[in-house]
Design a protein around this motif. Structure first.
Motif, mmCIF file in Angstrom:
data_model
loop_
_atom_site.group_PDB
_atom_site.id
_atom_site.type_symbol
_atom_site.label_atom_id
_atom_site.label_comp_id
_atom_site.label_asym_id
_atom_site.label_seq_id
_atom_site.Cartn_x
_atom_site.Cartn_y
_atom_site.Cartn_z
ATOM 1 N N PHE A 46 0.823 -1.211 0.000
ATOM 2 C CA PHE A 46 0.000 0.000 0.000
ATOM 3 C C PHE A 46 0.860 1.266 0.000
ATOM 4 O O PHE A 46 0.396 2.324 -0.429
ATOM 5 C CB PHE A 46 -0.919 0.018 1.225
ATOM 6 N N ASN A 47 2.074 1.168 0.493
ATOM 7 C CA ASN A 47 2.965 2.328 0.551
ATOM 8 C C ASN A 47 4.040 2.285 -0.532
ATOM 9 O O ASN A 47 5.060 2.975 -0.428
ATOM 10 C CB ASN A 47 3.630 2.426 1.931
ATOM 11 N N ASP A 48 3.797 1.499 -1.567
ATOM 12 C CA ASP A 48 4.762 1.389 -2.655
ATOM 13 C C ASP A 48 5.044 2.764 -3.252
ATOM 14 O O ASP A 48 4.163 3.636 -3.294
ATOM 15 C CB ASP A 48 4.224 0.454 -3.741
ATOM 16 N N GLU A 49 6.266 2.938 -3.726
ATOM 17 C CA GLU A 49 6.650 4.230 -4.299
ATOM 18 C C GLU A 49 5.923 4.534 -5.610
ATOM 19 O O GLU A 49 5.821 5.697 -6.024
ATOM 20 C CB GLU A 49 8.155 4.262 -4.553
ATOM 21 N N ASP A 50 5.405 3.496 -6.263
ATOM 22 C CA ASP A 50 4.721 3.703 -7.535
ATOM 23 C C ASP A 50 3.200 3.799 -7.321
ATOM 24 O O ASP A 50 2.600 2.902 -6.725
ATOM 25 C CB ASP A 50 5.018 2.547 -8.496
ATOM 26 N N PRO A 51 2.571 4.858 -7.801
ATOM 27 C CA PRO A 51 1.127 5.033 -7.573
ATOM 28 C C PRO A 51 0.282 3.933 -8.217
ATOM 29 O O PRO A 51 -0.753 3.546 -7.671
ATOM 30 C CB PRO A 51 0.825 6.399 -8.184
ATOM 31 N N GLY A 52 0.713 3.433 -9.383
ATOM 32 C CA GLY A 52 -0.032 2.373 -10.034
ATOM 33 C C GLY A 52 -0.029 1.088 -9.226
ATOM 34 O O GLY A 52 -1.044 0.387 -9.136
ATOM 35 N N VAL A 53 1.109 0.791 -8.619
ATOM 36 C CA VAL A 53 1.227 -0.399 -7.772
ATOM 37 C C VAL A 53 0.368 -0.230 -6.524
ATOM 38 O O VAL A 53 -0.323 -1.161 -6.100
ATOM 39 C CB VAL A 53 2.696 -0.658 -7.386
ATOM 40 N N ARG A 54 0.397 0.977 -5.943
ATOM 41 C CA ARG A 54 -0.424 1.221 -4.750
ATOM 42 C C ARG A 54 -1.901 1.032 -5.075
ATOM 43 O O ARG A 54 -2.646 0.411 -4.313
ATOM 44 C CB ARG A 54 -0.183 2.648 -4.222
ATOM 45 N N ASP A 55 -2.325 1.562 -6.208
ATOM 46 C CA ASP A 55 -3.737 1.483 -6.584
ATOM 47 C C ASP A 55 -4.186 0.043 -6.796
ATOM 48 O O ASP A 55 -5.233 -0.370 -6.291
ATOM 49 C CB ASP A 55 -3.993 2.295 -7.862
ATOM 50 N N ILE A 56 -3.400 -0.722 -7.551
ATOM 51 C CA ILE A 56 -3.831 -2.094 -7.827
ATOM 52 C C ILE A 56 -3.777 -2.943 -6.555
ATOM 53 O O ILE A 56 -4.584 -3.855 -6.375
ATOM 54 C CB ILE A 56 -2.992 -2.741 -8.955
ATOM 55 N N ALA A 57 -2.864 -2.615 -5.657
ATOM 56 C CA ALA A 57 -2.781 -3.350 -4.394
ATOM 57 C C ALA A 57 -4.063 -3.144 -3.578
ATOM 58 O O ALA A 57 -4.642 -4.106 -3.051
ATOM 59 C CB ALA A 57 -1.568 -2.893 -3.596
ATOM 60 N N LYS A 58 -4.515 -1.908 -3.483
ATOM 61 C CA LYS A 58 -5.729 -1.612 -2.720
ATOM 62 C C LYS A 58 -6.963 -2.234 -3.376
ATOM 63 O O LYS A 58 -7.828 -2.788 -2.686
ATOM 64 C CB LYS A 58 -5.887 -0.101 -2.580
ATOM 65 N N GLU A 59 -7.024 -2.160 -4.700
ATOM 66 C CA GLU A 59 -8.161 -2.754 -5.415
ATOM 67 C C GLU A 59 -8.188 -4.276 -5.239
ATOM 68 O O GLU A 59 -9.239 -4.875 -5.094
ATOM 69 C CB GLU A 59 -8.067 -2.401 -6.895
ATOM 70 N N THR A 60 -6.997 -4.878 -5.261
ATOM 71 C CA THR A 60 -6.914 -6.332 -5.169
ATOM 72 C C THR A 60 -7.312 -6.820 -3.792
ATOM 73 O O THR A 60 -8.012 -7.838 -3.650
ATOM 74 C CB THR A 60 -5.473 -6.794 -5.496
ATOM 75 N N VAL A 61 -6.878 -6.115 -2.755
ATOM 76 C CA VAL A 61 -7.276 -6.510 -1.394
ATOM 77 C C VAL A 61 -8.784 -6.416 -1.241
ATOM 78 O O VAL A 61 -9.421 -7.291 -0.618
ATOM 79 C CB VAL A 61 -6.545 -5.649 -0.351
ATOM 80 N N LYS A 62 -9.392 -5.376 -1.788
ATOM 81 C CA LYS A 62 -10.852 -5.245 -1.729
ATOM 82 C C LYS A 62 -11.519 -6.439 -2.406
ATOM 83 O O LYS A 62 -12.507 -6.981 -1.917
ATOM 84 C CB LYS A 62 -11.293 -3.948 -2.401
ATOM 85 N N LYS A 63 -10.972 -6.839 -3.536
ATOM 86 C CA LYS A 63 -11.557 -7.964 -4.278
ATOM 87 C C LYS A 63 -11.429 -9.260 -3.504
ATOM 88 O O LYS A 63 -12.372 -10.056 -3.436
ATOM 89 C CB LYS A 63 -10.865 -8.095 -5.645
ATOM 90 N N ILE A 64 -10.272 -9.471 -2.912
ATOM 91 C CA ILE A 64 -10.022 -10.725 -2.198
ATOM 92 C C ILE A 64 -10.868 -10.817 -0.928
ATOM 93 O O ILE A 64 -11.337 -11.902 -0.551
ATOM 94 C CB ILE A 64 -8.530 -10.878 -1.854
ATOM 95 N N THR A 65 -11.045 -9.699 -0.255
ATOM 96 C CA THR A 65 -11.713 -9.701 1.055
ATOM 97 C C THR A 65 -13.207 -9.397 0.960
ATOM 98 O O THR A 65 -13.906 -9.393 1.978
ATOM 99 C CB THR A 65 -11.054 -8.692 1.996
ATOM 100 N N ALA A 66 -13.701 -9.129 -0.236
ATOM 101 C CA ALA A 66 -15.124 -8.772 -0.386
ATOM 102 C C ALA A 66 -16.040 -9.914 0.050
ATOM 103 O O ALA A 66 -15.720 -11.087 -0.105
ATOM 104 C CB ALA A 66 -15.395 -8.426 -1.839
#
Length: 207
Positions: free
Chosen positions: A187-207
């Motif tokens: 979530f704190n990755d230096e790259d914004p694209g990586v941060r975004d997909i990480a947050k989206e993926t956790v939402k998908k996995i935990t939904a």
């Protein structure tokens, strides 16, 4: 057509309906001295459905011939761009036969873990994710390498590692908690694209 342009010759043969001959030339072109021709050959082999004129099914014999050669070159070609093109091509043909493509998984994991080319590692992660979306059981052994890839020096690899884990984790409840925990660290990755997909993926996995 000049033998110096085997890919162009193959394209011409496809236009003439000589699909088998075109595929033979493309497979042979993976050994060409020019890296750009090897790379382009791999890209076109990734479009086997278009080459054969059948975007729904391809004979396993054709798939095996093409895939076996691509795997040989993915493991041995000295050029990183060629190895990247091959990993992408394998991802594109995944939808035709997981039974055939499963032979590529150990090599894809090897590229993910060891290839020096950022694009090859990233494409390997992406292709593992594509296989996992269709046949997750085949890529269970890739989960731990993908978790390690979340710390890769290249943002592209981290991005596609997150994507792949998101495609696979839901199918393995026993790995879900670990995968979510590791992705949350991104979530704190230096790259914004990586941060975004990480947050989206956790939402998908935990939904």
């Amino acid at each position: 057509m000049s033998e110096k342009n085997p890919v162009k010759k193959a394209i011409s043969l496809v236009a003439d309906g000589k699909h088998a001959d075109a595929i033979d030339i493309l497979i042979e072109a993976l050994d060409h001295a020019d890296w750009s021709i090897r790379s382009y050959s791999a890209q076109i082999l990734g479009e086997l459905g278009k080459i054969t004129g059948d975007t729904d099914t391809i004979s396993e014999q054709i798939l095996e011939r093409a895939l076996n050669k691509m795997l040989e070159k993915m493991n041995s070609d000295p050029d990183g761009w060629v190895r990247e093109a091959i990993t992408k091509a394998i991802g594109k043909i995944t939808s035709f036969s997981t039974e055939v493509v499963k032979i590529a998984i150990p090599s894809l994991i090897n590229v993910l873990e060891n290839d020096e080319h950022d694009g090859a590692r990233g494409s390997a992660a992406n292709t593992i994710g594509k296989i996992g979306k269709i046949a997750p059981q085949l890529v269970k052994d890739a989960i731990n390498p993908l978790i390690l890839a979340l710390k890769d020096e290249a943002w592209l690899v981290r991005y596609y590692a997150v994507y792949a884990l998101g495609e696979i984790a839901l199918k393995f409840p026993e790995k879900k908690e670990e995968v979510v925990s590791k992705i949350e660290e991104v979530f704190n990755d230096e790259d914004p694209g990586v941060r975004d997909i990480a947050k989206e993926t956790v939402k998908k996995i935990t939904a």
